[in-house]
Design a protein around this motif. Sequence first.
Motif: not given
Length: 196
Positions: A48-57, A140-143, A193-194
């Motif tokens: 994770p880029v941000d260990p505090a938010n490992p499930n971030a999109y 997200a728009i591309m996806e 995304v969420l």
Amino acid sequence: MVAGHFGLAAGIKKIAPRLPLWALLLASFFLDVVFIFFAAGGLEKIIPVDPANPNAYGGSLIQAYYTHSLVGALIISAMAGLFAGWRWGRQGGYVIAGVVFSHWILDLLVHRPDLPVFPGNAGNLPLLGFGLWQYPAISAIMELLLVLGGTWFYFRAAMQAAQGSANPEQRRRAMTSTVGVAVLLVLLLVSNVLGL
């Protein structure tokens, strides 16, 4: 990008109506299926880029130096295409190989630079990735466009198949399957995304 990969696979059904949808969906995600085995063996991992938010999109660096290297993806695609060609003929093999490789192309667009050219990052060349995940709204728009486009082409393929059938029930089945595919892909995109 999971929903985007699957959206593209659903859209390919339009040009390859004889291939089962499950095979196209599996092909679009096959590099990640192989990645799971390499990760279990300790050869690849997700950080994770941000260990505090490992499930971030898009919030991960993916150290998949074998399965997601350019050459590794080409080898895996060729192997999948050979197997599919044995099962669904030469054209089916080419389509499956192309769908497997499309995974790498889409990952190139969204990943931060974490995709090597050669397996194991041999040669220590610069890592590839255009980094659209750093701009979650654009990614997200591309996806979403991949999901909507894929669903539209899947719908057209399903309706074309239904029109060729003598069974009037086929049209209802085509509509039902299209709605099912669309709902599942949109739910998958929203959950990604969420960060769910």
